[in-house]
Design an enzyme around this catalytic site. Sequence first.
Site: not given
Length: 274
Positions: A42, A71, A73, A86, A139
């Site tokens: 993450h 992952e 952002d 993020h 994302e």
Amino acid sequence: MLVVWIVLGIVLVMMLLYLGMIKPAGTKRPDKAPFLGVLYAHRGLHDNETDAPENSMAAFRKAVEAGFGMELDIQLSKDKVPVVFHDFTLKRVCGVEGKIRDYTLQELKEFRLYGTKEQIPTLAQVLELVDGKVPLIVEFKGENTDISLCPIADKLLREYKGLYCVESFNPLMVIWYKKHHKEIFRGQLSEKFFTHGKKSAFHFVLENMMLNFLSKPDFISYKCTDYDALSRRLCCGLFKATAVTWTIKSAEELKEMRKHFEIFIFEGFMPKNS
């Protein structure tokens, strides 16, 4: 008796309407197999108490070296450069006021992540670092109806030779990918917003993924502690959408969540990568 049948008919219509609204993509989905069998760090393999904070080049480098997928952002700077960060605001991570979109890339590069030497990276920098060595879950972040990130970031991702998929809390961004690049494995992010204190009609729609009939996601990425959400279970059980979860925070939780999900995003511990 007539009243009973009318009520039953109304209930049946409402149930069918609900199922139609949450239905994800059909059987013609991109192959999920390449994304299975690997765990996803993450925001990179990060620790905000060290020199490898979240969404930093150091954290991404550590994930690659450990063989984990990751992952990350992305959102746009003021001058429309996709950067990896993020929060919409800079306060928590960089200790300064304002939003990412309030600053140009050059201005953002003046800030540091959690007081380390790490800067806010661009998407291009991260893609160059990873270079196809591990799969990515990207994302897309966009407030309200702003989906300007999609075509800009997509241009970079189109040139990238590695494996990646895309996801967003914003259904409009998932819809954009459905319209322009159906071949990209795409997902709808969600959680139990009402349980976590966000109780608007908009959050009700998002929690229950009631715009799936428009976005047709291939996978549903749901908060792990909310695994029992009805709409998620129907999407992944009845309709066979791929079940992704975030954020696993222990080996014990990972073991438990394997009963409910197929793809796992973790942080805060070092799991066995399988």
